[in-house]
Design an enzyme around this catalytic site. Structure first.
Site, mmCIF file in Angstrom:
data_model
loop_
_atom_site.group_PDB
_atom_site.id
_atom_site.type_symbol
_atom_site.label_atom_id
_atom_site.label_comp_id
_atom_site.label_asym_id
_atom_site.label_seq_id
_atom_site.Cartn_x
_atom_site.Cartn_y
_atom_site.Cartn_z
ATOM 1 N N SER A 168 -40.079 38.128 5.513
ATOM 2 C CA SER A 168 -39.841 38.484 4.109
ATOM 3 C C SER A 168 -40.907 39.443 3.602
ATOM 4 O O SER A 168 -42.105 39.242 3.831
ATOM 5 C CB SER A 168 -39.841 37.218 3.239
ATOM 6 O OG SER A 168 -38.794 36.356 3.623
ATOM 7 N N ASN A 186 -33.273 22.522 8.844
ATOM 8 C CA ASN A 186 -33.126 21.128 8.440
ATOM 9 C C ASN A 186 -33.010 20.194 9.640
ATOM 10 O O ASN A 186 -33.401 19.024 9.565
ATOM 11 C CB ASN A 186 -31.911 20.974 7.517
ATOM 12 C CG ASN A 186 -32.247 21.370 6.093
ATOM 13 O OD1 ASN A 186 -33.191 22.137 5.852
ATOM 14 N ND2 ASN A 186 -31.495 20.853 5.144
ATOM 15 N N GLU A 188 -48.695 25.970 1.412
ATOM 16 C CA GLU A 188 -47.559 26.611 0.750
ATOM 17 C C GLU A 188 -46.838 25.650 -0.188
ATOM 18 O O GLU A 188 -46.292 26.060 -1.207
ATOM 19 C CB GLU A 188 -46.579 27.123 1.817
ATOM 20 C CG GLU A 188 -45.322 27.748 1.251
ATOM 21 C CD GLU A 188 -44.316 28.100 2.333
ATOM 22 O OE1 GLU A 188 -43.417 28.905 2.060
ATOM 23 O OE2 GLU A 188 -44.421 27.567 3.455
#
Length: 397
Positions: free
Chosen positions: A169, A377, A255
Site C-alpha cells: 500500500s 482470516n 499497529e
C-alpha cells in the site's frame, strides 16, 4: 442508532478539557473538502491535501500524541489517545497518510532501533517529511511471512536486495520501505523464521520499481515492488541481522493500538449512513433487512466492547489482535453485502453520478479484501485455535 461509549480505559484528570481542545482544533483546521477523504479503497483521494493536513497535525503535536516526550511526542496516556481518535473520526477528518510511519515504524525504532537510526528517522517521521510503506507480503508468501524469498546480501558497507513484494500500500508515494528479507540460510533443524532481517530501504533509487495493481474498484492504491540490486546502508538493519522476525512481529503489534477506536467510530458512521439510506429508499420496510441492520449494530457494539477491554488490560491476551481482525473484517463484509441488498438492482447497475451507489459499491468491492490483507482470516483462526484452544499446530507444508 448511535454506539454508546464503553468506558473501560481508565480516565485521568483533564480528559474532558483535552476532548474540548481536540474538538476546537479540528473545527478550526478541518475544511469541507477534506471531510471523509481517503480510507480503505480510496487512499489516492485528495492525497496532496491530506498530506498537507497531516503536516498541520504534526506541527501542532497531534501526530505523535502517543510517542514519549524524549522522542518528540506528547506522552499522552491511553485515555487521551482514545479521545483523540474518537474525535478525529467523529469530525470526519481524512484518512491519515502518515499512519505507517507514526504508528508502526516510529514505535518500532523507539523500541528496537539504534540511537543513530532514531536520530535519523524519528524527527522526519514526526514531521511527516518522509512517508513509509511496508515490505512484507510476496507472491508466494502472504500470511506465511516466514516463506519470504526476497534476499539481501552484504556488499561492503551496504545491503543489496533482490526480490519482489506485493500488495504494498502507498508504495508509489513512499520515500522509505521497511523490508523483511532473508539475509542468512535457515540453519539445519531451525525454524524458517531464522535468518530473516528487517531492513530500512530508500524507495527513490535505481533498482526499485513500483508497479500499480488495478483493483476491482478501479483504483490502484497498492502495488508490486521489485528490488533488482537496490541498496541500503549496512547500519539500516533494525535489531540484529537474522533476528528480523522478532522485529517484524513487534511492528504488527504496534499497529493495532488506540487508532482502532477511531476506525470503529468510522464503522458506526458507515452503519448510520446505511440505516439512513434504507429509510430513504424504503428498504427499511423489509423486516429481514431491519433485522440485519440491527444485527450489524449489535456486532459492532460487541467489537467496540472487546476492543476497549483489550486496550485497558495490563497484559492483553496474545490473540487480541487476531480476534479484533476476525470481528471487524466479518462485520465490514457483512455490511457491504447488506448495502447491496438495500440498494437493490441499482447496486449492480452502472449508474454514473449516483453518489450512494458509487460509495456503497466501492465499499462492497473493497471489503472483499478485508479478510485477506493484514494476515488472512484463516491464519488468524489458526492462531486463536493454537494459542487459546490448545489445538495441535496446523501442518502448513
Amino acid at each position: 442508532m448511535s454506539l454508546r461509549a464503553v468506558r473501560e480505559v481508565a480516565p485521568v484528570d483533564g480528559d474532558e478539557e483535552f476532548r474540548r481542545e481536540v474538538r476546537e482544533w479540528l473545527a478550526e483546521n478541518l475544511t469541507g473538502e477534506l471531510r471523509g477523504a481517503g480510507g480503505p479503497g480510496r487512499e489516492n483521494e485528495a492525497f496532496p491535501q491530506r498530506l498537507a493536513f497531516a503536516r498541520r497535525l504534526a506541527a501542532d503535536g497531534w501526530s505523535t500524541l502517543a510517542w514519549p516526550v524524549e522522542h518528540g511526542g506528547r506522552g499522552a496516556p491511553l485515555s487521551r489517545q482514545v479521545i483523540f481518535h474518537e474525535e478525529y473520526a467523529k469530525a470526519g477528518a481524512p484518512s491519515r497518510v502518515d499512519h505507517i510511519g507514526t504508528t508502526m515504524v516510529g514505535p518500532t525504532l523507539m523500541a528496537l532501533g539504534t540511537p543513530g537510526q532514531q536520530r535519523r528517522f524519528l524527527p522526519r517521521i514526526a514531521a511527516v517529511d518522509e512517508l513509509w510503506c511496508q515490505g512484507y507480503s510476496e507472491p508466494g508468501a502472504g500470511s506465511d511471512l516466514a516463506g519470504v524469498t526476497t534476499r539481501a546480501r552484504l556488499d561492503g558497507d551496504q545491503w543489496v536486495l533482490t526480490g519482489q513484494k506485493v500488495w504494498t500500500s502507498l508504495a508509489h508515494v513512499a520515500d522509505w520501505c521497511f523490508v523483511l528479507a532473508r539475509t542468512e540460510p535457515v540453519p539445519p533443524g531451525a525454524s524458517r523464521h531464522a535468518g530473516l532481517s528487517y531492513l530500512l530501504v530508500p524507495m527513490r533509487q535505481p533498482g526499485v520499481t513500483v508497479r500499480p495493481i488495478r483493483q476491482s474498484t478501479g483504483d490502484s492504491e497498492f502495488n508490486e515492488v521489485f528490488f533488482d540490486g537496490a541498496r541500503t546502508g549496512r547500519d539500516l538493519v533494525v535489531g540484529e541481522p537474522g533476528q528480523g522476525w522478532r522485529v517484524a512481529m513487534a511492528t504488527l503489534a504496534f499497529e493495532r493500538g488506540a487508532a482502532t477506536v477511531g476506525q470503529q467510530v468510522g464503522f458506526q458512521r458507515d452503519l448510520d449512513d446505511l440505516v439512513d439510506l434504507a429509510r430513504r429508499t424504503g428498504a427499511a420496510a423489509d423486516p429481514a433487512l431491519r433485522e440485519r441492520l440491527t444485527r450489524a449494530w449489535i456486532d459492532l457494539s460487541a467489537l467496540r466492547a472487546y476492543t476497549m477491554r483489550a486496550l485497558s488490560a495490563a497484559e492483553p491476551p496474545p490473540t487480541t489482535a487476531s480476534v479484533i481482525k476476525l470481528l471487524w473484517t466479518r462485520w465490514r463484509q457483512g455490511v457491504g453485502e447488506l448495502a447491496m441488498d438495500v440498494l437493490g438492482p441499482a447496486g449492480a447497475a452502472a449508474v454514473a453520478g449516483d453518489a450512494d451507489v458509487e460509495r456503497w459499491r466501492r465499499f462492497f468491492l473493497f471489503s472483499r479484501a478485508d479478510t485477506i490483507y493484514g494476515g488472512s482470516n484463516e491464519i488468524q483462526r489458526g492462531i486463536v485455535a493454537e494459542r487459546v484452544l490448545g489445538l495441535p499446530r496446523q501442518d502448513r507444508r
